[in-house]
Design a protein around this motif. Sequence first.
Motif, PDB file in Angstrom:
ATOM      1  N   THR B  88       0.835  -1.205   0.000  1.00  0.00           N
ATOM      2  CA  THR B  88       0.000   0.000   0.000  1.00  0.00           C
ATOM      3  C   THR B  88       0.874   1.261   0.000  1.00  0.00           C
ATOM      4  OG1 THR B  88      -1.493  -1.275   1.385  1.00  0.00           O
ATOM      5  CG2 THR B  88      -2.019   1.037   1.112  1.00  0.00           C
ATOM      6  N   GLU B  89       1.906   1.229   0.820  1.00  0.00           N
ATOM      7  CA  GLU B  89       2.792   2.400   0.889  1.00  0.00           C
ATOM      8  C   GLU B  89       3.482   2.660  -0.447  1.00  0.00           C
ATOM      9  OE1 GLU B  89       3.930   1.982   5.640  1.00  0.00           O
ATOM     10  OE2 GLU B  89       5.426   1.458   4.134  1.00  0.00           O
ATOM     11  N   GLU B  90       3.954   1.594  -1.062  1.00  0.00           N
ATOM     12  CA  GLU B  90       4.661   1.786  -2.334  1.00  0.00           C
ATOM     13  C   GLU B  90       3.708   2.261  -3.429  1.00  0.00           C
ATOM     14  OE1 GLU B  90       7.908   1.885  -2.708  1.00  0.00           O
ATOM     15  OE2 GLU B  90       8.064   1.451  -0.573  1.00  0.00           O
ATOM     16  N   MET B  91       2.477   1.745  -3.407  1.00  0.00           N
ATOM     17  CA  MET B  91       1.482   2.210  -4.385  1.00  0.00           C
ATOM     18  C   MET B  91       1.188   3.696  -4.183  1.00  0.00           C
ATOM     19  SD  MET B  91      -1.166  -1.019  -4.775  1.00  0.00           S
ATOM     20  CE  MET B  91      -2.256  -0.175  -5.937  1.00  0.00           C
ATOM     21  N   THR B  92       1.079   4.085  -2.912  1.00  0.00           N
ATOM     22  CA  THR B  92       0.819   5.499  -2.620  1.00  0.00           C
ATOM     23  C   THR B  92       1.986   6.364  -3.096  1.00  0.00           C
ATOM     24  OG1 THR B  92      -0.367   4.736  -0.669  1.00  0.00           O
ATOM     25  CG2 THR B  92       0.101   7.086  -0.786  1.00  0.00           C
ATOM     26  N   LYS B  93       3.201   5.882  -2.821  1.00  0.00           N
ATOM     27  CA  LYS B  93       4.376   6.672  -3.206  1.00  0.00           C
ATOM     28  C   LYS B  93       4.429   6.912  -4.709  1.00  0.00           C
ATOM     29  CE  LYS B  93       7.540   5.197   0.349  1.00  0.00           C
ATOM     30  NZ  LYS B  93       8.535   4.146   0.536  1.00  0.00           N
ATOM     31  N   LEU B  94       4.117   5.859  -5.475  1.00  0.00           N
ATOM     32  CA  LEU B  94       4.165   6.000  -6.938  1.00  0.00           C
ATOM     33  C   LEU B  94       2.874   6.594  -7.502  1.00  0.00           C
ATOM     34  CD1 LEU B  94       5.834   2.594  -7.918  1.00  0.00           C
ATOM     35  CD2 LEU B  94       6.877   4.847  -8.038  1.00  0.00           C
ATOM     36  N   GLY B  95       1.881   6.751  -6.632  1.00  0.00           N
ATOM     37  CA  GLY B  95       0.603   7.292  -7.098  1.00  0.00           C
ATOM     38  C   GLY B  95      -0.229   6.269  -7.854  1.00  0.00           C
ATOM     39  N   CYS B  96       0.072   4.978  -7.710  1.00  0.00           N
ATOM     40  CA  CYS B  96      -0.689   3.947  -8.435  1.00  0.00           C
ATOM     41  C   CYS B  96      -2.137   3.908  -7.946  1.00  0.00           C
ATOM     42  CB  CYS B  96      -0.093   2.563  -8.187  1.00  0.00           C
ATOM     43  SG  CYS B  96       1.632   2.418  -8.623  1.00  0.00           S
ATOM     44  N   ARG B  97      -3.054   3.867  -8.895  1.00  0.00           N
ATOM     45  CA  ARG B  97      -4.460   3.729  -8.532  1.00  0.00           C
ATOM     46  C   ARG B  97      -4.749   2.306  -8.107  1.00  0.00           C
ATOM     47  NH1 ARG B  97      -7.988   6.338 -13.287  1.00  0.00           N
ATOM     48  NH2 ARG B  97      -7.157   8.460 -13.207  1.00  0.00           N
ATOM     49  N   LYS B  98      -5.862   2.154  -7.376  1.00  0.00           N
ATOM     50  CA  LYS B  98      -6.334   0.794  -7.150  1.00  0.00           C
ATOM     51  C   LYS B  98      -6.830   0.275  -8.488  1.00  0.00           C
ATOM     52  CE  LYS B  98      -8.059   1.806  -2.545  1.00  0.00           C
ATOM     53  NZ  LYS B  98      -9.326   2.185  -1.909  1.00  0.00           N
ATOM     54  N   PRO B  99      -6.478  -0.956  -8.865  1.00  0.00           N
ATOM     55  CA  PRO B  99      -6.876  -1.467 -10.179  1.00  0.00           C
ATOM     56  C   PRO B  99      -8.369  -1.751 -10.271  1.00  0.00           C
ATOM     57  CG  PRO B  99      -5.732  -3.156  -8.920  1.00  0.00           C
ATOM     58  CD  PRO B  99      -5.621  -1.893  -8.122  1.00  0.00           C
ATOM     59  N   LEU B 100      -9.000  -1.986  -9.117  1.00  0.00           N
ATOM     60  CA  LEU B 100     -10.426  -2.303  -9.101  1.00  0.00           C
ATOM     61  C   LEU B 100     -11.086  -1.594  -7.923  1.00  0.00           C
ATOM     62  CD1 LEU B 100     -12.871  -4.131 -10.040  1.00  0.00           C
ATOM     63  CD2 LEU B 100     -12.045  -5.821  -8.394  1.00  0.00           C
ATOM     64  N   PHE B 101     -12.148  -0.833  -8.219  1.00  0.00           N
ATOM     65  CA  PHE B 101     -12.971  -0.290  -7.146  1.00  0.00           C
ATOM     66  C   PHE B 101     -14.172  -1.204  -7.016  1.00  0.00           C
ATOM     67  CE2 PHE B 101     -11.627   3.847  -5.521  1.00  0.00           C
ATOM     68  CZ  PHE B 101     -10.480   4.022  -6.271  1.00  0.00           C
ATOM     69  N   SER B 102     -14.454  -1.635  -5.826  1.00  0.00           N
ATOM     70  CA  SER B 102     -15.506  -2.627  -5.711  1.00  0.00           C
ATOM     71  C   SER B 102     -16.021  -2.671  -4.278  1.00  0.00           C
ATOM     72  CB  SER B 102     -14.901  -3.976  -6.116  1.00  0.00           C
ATOM     73  OG  SER B 102     -15.491  -5.037  -5.430  1.00  0.00           O
ATOM     74  N   PHE B 103     -17.359  -2.572  -4.156  1.00  0.00           N
ATOM     75  CA  PHE B 103     -17.948  -2.735  -2.824  1.00  0.00           C
ATOM     76  C   PHE B 103     -17.772  -4.172  -2.351  1.00  0.00           C
ATOM     77  CE2 PHE B 103     -20.852   0.787  -4.411  1.00  0.00           C
ATOM     78  CZ  PHE B 103     -20.079   1.764  -3.835  1.00  0.00           C
ATOM     79  N   GLY B 104     -17.518  -5.066  -3.325  1.00  0.00           N
ATOM     80  CA  GLY B 104     -17.224  -6.448  -2.966  1.00  0.00           C
ATOM     81  C   GLY B 104     -15.928  -6.530  -2.184  1.00  0.00           C
ATOM     82  N   LEU B 105     -14.920  -5.786  -2.663  1.00  0.00           N
ATOM     83  CA  LEU B 105     -13.625  -5.792  -1.992  1.00  0.00           C
ATOM     84  C   LEU B 105     -13.675  -5.092  -0.645  1.00  0.00           C
ATOM     85  CD1 LEU B 105     -10.946  -4.866  -4.700  1.00  0.00           C
ATOM     86  CD2 LEU B 105     -11.107  -7.009  -3.419  1.00  0.00           C
ATOM     87  N   SER B 106     -14.296  -3.894  -0.654  1.00  0.00           N
ATOM     88  CA  SER B 106     -14.175  -3.050   0.538  1.00  0.00           C
ATOM     89  C   SER B 106     -15.216  -3.378   1.599  1.00  0.00           C
ATOM     90  CB  SER B 106     -14.278  -1.583   0.141  1.00  0.00           C
ATOM     91  OG  SER B 106     -15.479  -1.346  -0.559  1.00  0.00           O
ATOM     92  N   MET B 107     -16.397  -3.858   1.200  1.00  0.00           N
ATOM     93  CA  MET B 107     -17.456  -4.045   2.196  1.00  0.00           C
ATOM     94  C   MET B 107     -17.899  -5.502   2.347  1.00  0.00           C
ATOM     95  SD  MET B 107     -19.519  -0.640   1.076  1.00  0.00           S
ATOM     96  CE  MET B 107     -20.886  -0.793   2.172  1.00  0.00           C
ATOM     97  N   LEU B 108     -18.383  -6.099   1.242  1.00  0.00           N
ATOM     98  CA  LEU B 108     -18.917  -7.455   1.352  1.00  0.00           C
ATOM     99  C   LEU B 108     -17.825  -8.459   1.720  1.00  0.00           C
ATOM    100  CD1 LEU B 108     -21.274  -9.440   1.059  1.00  0.00           C
ATOM    101  CD2 LEU B 108     -20.704  -9.626  -1.379  1.00  0.00           C
ATOM    102  N   GLY B 109     -16.672  -8.331   1.062  1.00  0.00           N
ATOM    103  CA  GLY B 109     -15.581  -9.282   1.280  1.00  0.00           C
ATOM    104  C   GLY B 109     -15.267  -9.496   2.762  1.00  0.00           C
ATOM    105  N   PRO B 110     -14.966  -8.427   3.510  1.00  0.00           N
ATOM    106  CA  PRO B 110     -14.663  -8.610   4.928  1.00  0.00           C
ATOM    107  C   PRO B 110     -15.793  -9.312   5.686  1.00  0.00           C
ATOM    108  CG  PRO B 110     -14.098  -6.381   4.227  1.00  0.00           C
ATOM    109  CD  PRO B 110     -14.769  -7.037   3.056  1.00  0.00           C
ATOM    110  N   ALA B 111     -17.052  -9.021   5.317  1.00  0.00           N
ATOM    111  CA  ALA B 111     -18.178  -9.669   6.004  1.00  0.00           C
ATOM    112  C   ALA B 111     -18.239 -11.153   5.647  1.00  0.00           C
ATOM    113  CB  ALA B 111     -19.486  -8.973   5.643  1.00  0.00           C
ATOM    114  N   LEU B 112     -17.986 -11.466   4.382  1.00  0.00           N
ATOM    115  CA  LEU B 112     -17.995 -12.881   3.980  1.00  0.00           C
ATOM    116  C   LEU B 112     -16.897 -13.644   4.712  1.00  0.00           C
ATOM    117  CD1 LEU B 112     -18.559 -12.688   0.095  1.00  0.00           C
ATOM    118  CD2 LEU B 112     -20.233 -13.325   1.847  1.00  0.00           C
ATOM    119  N   LEU B 113     -15.708 -13.032   4.765  1.00  0.00           N
ATOM    120  CA  LEU B 113     -14.586 -13.692   5.434  1.00  0.00           C
ATOM    121  C   LEU B 113     -14.948 -14.053   6.870  1.00  0.00           C
ATOM    122  CD1 LEU B 113     -11.605 -11.586   4.050  1.00  0.00           C
ATOM    123  CD2 LEU B 113     -11.861 -14.070   3.818  1.00  0.00           C
TER     124      LEU B 113
END
Lengths: 368, 399
Positions: B88-113
């Motif tokens: 995450t730090e290296e992505m921030t440093k280089l300004g890399c975007r997240k390759p996928l924006f997804s409520f699946g990743l950010s919200m549903l995923g943690p609940a499923l796990l």
Amino acid sequence: MALILTEEEQLLKSSVSELFKSKAPIAALRKLRDNKDPLGYSKSLWKEMANMGLAGLTIPEAYGGMGFSYVGLGQVMEACGRTLVASPLVSTTLLSATAIQLGGNENQKSKYLPNISDGSMIVAIAIDEGRHHHPDNCNTTITDGKITGEKTMVLDGHIADKIIVSVKNSVGDIQLVVVDAKSDGVAVEKIEMMDSRNLANIRFPNVVVENILDSYSGSYNLLENVLDIGRIGLAAEMLGGIQEAFSRTIAYLKERTQFGVPIGSFQALQHRAADMFGEIELCKSVVMKALKAIDENSQDLPKMSSLAKAKLGETYKRVSNEGIQMFGGIGMTDDEEIGFFLKRARVVQHTLGDTNYHLDRLAKMKSY
Amino acid sequence: MEKTTSKKDLKAFRKETREWLDANCPASMREPIAGPEDVYWGGRNSEFKTPDFKIWFEKMHEKRWIAPHWEKKYGGGGLDRMEYKILTEEMTKLGCRKPLFSFGLSMLGPALLKFANEEQKIKYLNDIVDAKIRWGQGYSEPGAGSDLANVQTKAEDKGDHYLVNGQKVWTSYGEKADMIFCLVRTDTEVPKHHGISFLLIDMATEGASTRPIKLISGKSPFCETFYDNVKVPKENLIGTPGQGWDIAKYLLTHERQMIGGIGETHVPTPVSDVAKKYLEVKDGMLTDNFLRSEIAKFEMDEAIFDMTIERVIDEAKAGNNSGALSSFFKYYGTELNKRRYELFVACQGLDGLAWEGEQFKNGAIAKQFCRTKGNSIEGGTSEIQLNIISKRILGLPSR
């Protein structure tokens, strides 16, 4: 540096809190006030504080001090704020010892610092000349080793053994000089303040100077550097007062019943309390960050100092006002202690610059 | 057992990561994102806005860095906490975007796990990582806003399936969602918090439909969704019947962290810079004294709010967990953002209120200004956050 206390600092905080709770509760301040104590502080308490190393807390061990961090002094200030301890800690340790450490040469440090450390010398600092904080407005002059001028709002000016005075020299620079309080001509007028502490107005009609603090090697100027450290120390004191006033108010909301229920169950009061909680979280952060900035000798010190003093001033005003309002009629009585916080909040707000002064300073730093 | 990597390996990992990112992230994927239309969301009907979006997604997918910290069997990269932090730090440093924006990743995923069974985890988590399904959230209803537990959408047990009838509202990008995770009422006999279940509904099912809601910002990021005798297979239930409220609460803490999160990597222009550009300055000071003091106060609070995030993170690292503070951060952060946009508008005057026109960036400020008003409503209103602080932190009594 992480924004948390070291074990040593934590330990210091809890031991001074214990000391002040038993030896210097608000009742002690009330007694000084009611007895019209001419000193305005307890000599035996100051002695005890000095024995614990508090008087010389940030003074290097070579000069009899503890060589402790300013984060540590901040914890002591915070504890003072909780029980509104009246002592020469602000004038002597926080401001004057810092000025001598930063601006004094070897001889000067050896002359004053050990005496401050053992609690035997009280030093006041005289930097303002009007009813508002404005350290640039300096009309006190120095010629041939003698100063002439009039200073206002000098904290502990009535009990000081030495007085550090800001003066303008012949080329227009502001310098700090040390004057013996017993020198010929020094005229001290004690002023009792709303918070039961004492300030003094002091006249210096052609008074001989004992020393000039001219060995400053920091990155801006001595006076501002000392003031910034002082402001952060005061902000730490304010943080203690804010937290104490707030927790007393919350306790009261749970205990006081009206209409058959605790008044703390009313949403009108809950939301104001919750909102204050958030402001206090902000206060904790800025005070910690600013104290660390002193210890790290940060370039951001002026900014941190103004952020801390501005925010804490705003929040102390709000929390002390809400304290009175939420205590209701009982909050208006002298018997109830919540009013002491209101009184201290206003005096400390106007000491070394109020919120507006520091907001203006912050805006100027960013050129707007 | 979570694996841990030694310090020395971490150093090597950081170096490799930086080199890989630098070699593989296209230049245009290092530009700040312009808004919700400027990201890749995945899903059945997804399109890549430009070839670079595709390249970046596929490279990261192949590297298994879409969900770097999930286990490999779920499509993740199996990174431990420190490795994930370094990435995450290296992505921030280089300004890399997240390759996928997804409520699946950010919200549903943690609940499923946390709550799903193994079969569900394997199926849904892999689909999220492969960007096969675009997810929407179906919590709020016309009669269940702040009073979220007042869910009325009914799911009747019909043996092999649930029969769902009802309506959801405020579903983010609902018209684009392939599937929705929903709170539904499976039991009307028990107290309202206990009769709620967590159900995954495919929006392609007969009887499911959506209608966009046009906001005061002129945009329609939210939908109403309708369920008219929608048959949902039993295996789409997450957790046990009646466990929905616990899952929802867990998921809401992730949502609170995410609000304003689309702009996570985007540092807003300092208000005072905007002020100096649009207002009269004399002797290094804004001539509008009232606005000047408002700006100074705002910038003070903004700076100190950032310090507070820093302090609480430092305290958490040292073992003082203050979880209840998420309500304070949600409350203060969103109120601060509203103040920011009030000041942007105040500084720019009528220019800031223009709704269309190239020279006004098509009304970006005005529209964003309107949008910020929702910050203190969505994800639990400011008033709900203050209730939570009063009760859980201050211990003030309920009526």
